[in-house]
Design a protein around this motif. Structure first.
Motif, mmCIF file in Angstrom:
data_model
loop_
_atom_site.group_PDB
_atom_site.id
_atom_site.type_symbol
_atom_site.label_atom_id
_atom_site.label_comp_id
_atom_site.label_asym_id
_atom_site.label_seq_id
_atom_site.Cartn_x
_atom_site.Cartn_y
_atom_site.Cartn_z
ATOM 1 N N UNK A 49 0.808 -1.219 0.000
ATOM 2 C CA UNK A 49 0.000 0.000 0.000
ATOM 3 C C UNK A 49 0.843 1.272 0.000
ATOM 4 N N UNK A 50 2.158 1.103 0.090
ATOM 5 C CA UNK A 50 3.024 2.257 0.300
ATOM 6 C C UNK A 50 3.176 3.121 -0.945
ATOM 7 N N UNK A 51 2.738 2.636 -2.106
ATOM 8 C CA UNK A 51 2.805 3.488 -3.292
ATOM 9 C C UNK A 51 1.628 4.442 -3.373
ATOM 10 N N UNK A 52 0.600 4.218 -2.549
ATOM 11 C CA UNK A 52 -0.587 5.068 -2.586
ATOM 12 C C UNK A 52 -0.867 5.769 -1.266
ATOM 13 N N UNK A 53 -0.242 5.312 -0.172
ATOM 14 C CA UNK A 53 -0.515 5.856 1.159
ATOM 15 C C UNK A 53 0.784 6.062 1.930
ATOM 16 N N UNK A 54 0.719 6.949 2.910
ATOM 17 C CA UNK A 54 1.691 6.950 3.992
ATOM 18 C C UNK A 54 1.185 5.935 5.010
ATOM 19 N N UNK A 55 1.815 4.784 5.034
ATOM 20 C CA UNK A 55 1.344 3.654 5.834
ATOM 21 C C UNK A 55 2.074 3.664 7.177
ATOM 22 N N UNK A 56 1.305 3.681 8.245
ATOM 23 C CA UNK A 56 1.859 3.749 9.595
ATOM 24 C C UNK A 56 1.386 2.533 10.392
ATOM 25 N N UNK A 57 2.310 1.861 11.032
ATOM 26 C CA UNK A 57 1.979 0.765 11.945
ATOM 27 C C UNK A 57 2.688 1.037 13.272
ATOM 28 N N UNK A 58 2.121 0.533 14.362
ATOM 29 C CA UNK A 58 2.716 0.801 15.667
ATOM 30 C C UNK A 58 2.644 -0.416 16.561
ATOM 31 N N UNK A 59 3.528 -0.419 17.555
ATOM 32 C CA UNK A 59 3.445 -1.370 18.656
ATOM 33 C C UNK A 59 2.575 -0.732 19.742
ATOM 34 N N UNK A 60 1.441 -1.326 20.118
ATOM 35 C CA UNK A 60 0.659 -0.747 21.212
ATOM 36 C C UNK A 60 1.489 -0.648 22.493
ATOM 37 N N UNK A 61 1.110 0.280 23.333
ATOM 38 C CA UNK A 61 1.864 0.533 24.572
ATOM 39 C C UNK A 61 2.069 -0.754 25.372
ATOM 40 N N UNK A 62 3.288 -0.925 25.848
ATOM 41 C CA UNK A 62 3.610 -2.079 26.673
ATOM 42 C C UNK A 62 4.000 -3.321 25.903
ATOM 43 N N UNK A 63 3.857 -3.306 24.590
ATOM 44 C CA UNK A 63 4.205 -4.459 23.774
ATOM 45 C C UNK A 63 5.456 -4.177 22.951
ATOM 46 N N UNK A 64 6.289 -5.207 22.809
ATOM 47 C CA UNK A 64 7.469 -5.164 21.951
ATOM 48 C C UNK A 64 8.312 -3.936 22.252
ATOM 49 N N UNK A 65 8.371 -2.978 21.312
ATOM 50 C CA UNK A 65 9.292 -1.843 21.442
ATOM 51 C C UNK A 65 8.628 -0.587 21.996
ATOM 52 N N UNK A 66 7.353 -0.650 22.346
ATOM 53 C CA UNK A 66 6.659 0.497 22.957
ATOM 54 C C UNK A 66 6.721 0.351 24.473
ATOM 55 N N UNK A 67 7.663 1.053 25.076
ATOM 56 C CA UNK A 67 8.042 0.815 26.462
ATOM 57 C C UNK A 67 7.177 1.645 27.399
ATOM 58 N N UNK A 68 6.716 1.019 28.474
ATOM 59 C CA UNK A 68 5.963 1.718 29.510
ATOM 60 C C UNK A 68 6.914 2.469 30.440
ATOM 61 N N UNK A 69 6.442 3.569 30.996
ATOM 62 C CA UNK A 69 7.229 4.331 31.966
ATOM 63 C C UNK A 69 7.194 3.689 33.353
ATOM 64 N N UNK A 70 6.192 2.847 33.604
ATOM 65 C CA UNK A 70 6.051 2.209 34.906
ATOM 66 C C UNK A 70 5.629 0.761 34.734
#
Length: 213
Positions: A49-70
């Motif tokens: 889809x990247x030829x037609x959109x700016x495609x954004x994906x994320x790790x939800x908070x607390x999972x994988x590389x999305x680190x919680x502060x506490x």
């Protein structure tokens, strides 16, 4: 850039730092993973889809590389939707198209209900809003039993029981080893802090219908 090699970023949000990945150019398209998933589950899909959109994906908070502060706590649909709204605003304010699967579909629905100015449309694939479905009590009882299995017997038996019920056969999709390791590490947090809260959540049907004609 190469759609297979996304640009990674980190966005501070209340209580966490979100890892996100961007590919392509064009209108904003946000991809939301299911419970315990991260941006990597879309590695094969997003480049298409990247030829037609700016495609954004994320790790939800607390999972994988999305680190919680506490320490980890109960995951909520609303908190994750707030995070996605912050990410859309950070990337220019949209309005964005959103594709979400399973728990990500619930997040997309809440995002649309509470942040309509940021969202153009949502494709919600199999949202587990069990309270709206026939057999809601049976579904809820099963989810409670999966959590009990997790507490009593651990991740392996609980995860296998849930996957068999959800139809997530291992022969249908083989994630890359690095992604598989992250998803496996996310499993206990998903079973303890997300499975019950998300499947008991109900969307705001009135808000989703929009203003009365």
């Amino acid at each position: 850039g190469d759609p297979a090699c996304p640009q990674a970023g980190v966005l501070p949000v209340p209580g966490a730092r979100l890892h996100y990945e961007v590919r392509g150019r064009g209108p904003l398209l946000v991809l939301l993973p299911g419970g315990g998933g991260d941006a990597g589950v879309y590695d094969a899909f997003a480049p298409l889809l990247a030829d037609a959109y700016t495609v954004v994906a994320l790790d939800p908070r607390g999972y994988s590389r999305s680190v919680l502060d506490g320490p980890p706590g109960t995951q909520t649909v609303e908190r994750q939707a707030d995070d996605v709204a912050a990410l859309v605003a950070h990337l220019g304010g949209g309005p964005a198209d959103v594709i979400g699967g399973s728990d990500g579909a619930l997040v997309g629905l809440d995002l649309l209900a509470r942040y309509p100015a940021l969202v153009r449309r949502v494709l919600a694939h199999e949202p587990p809003a069990f309270g709206l479905l026939p057999g809601a009590e049976e579904h809820s009882a099963f989810i409670a039993s999966v959590h009990e299995t997790f507490v009593r017997e651990g991740m392996g038996p609980a995860g296998a029981r849930f996957a068999a019920w959800a139809g997530a056969g291992g022969d249908r999709w083989e994630p890359a080893p690095e992604l598989a390791a992250r998803l496996f590490a996310n499993g206990p947090r998903f079973l303890e802090h997300e499975l019950r809260s998300f499947t008991s959540w109900l969307p705001d049907i009135g808000a989703l219908r929009g203003p009365a004609a």
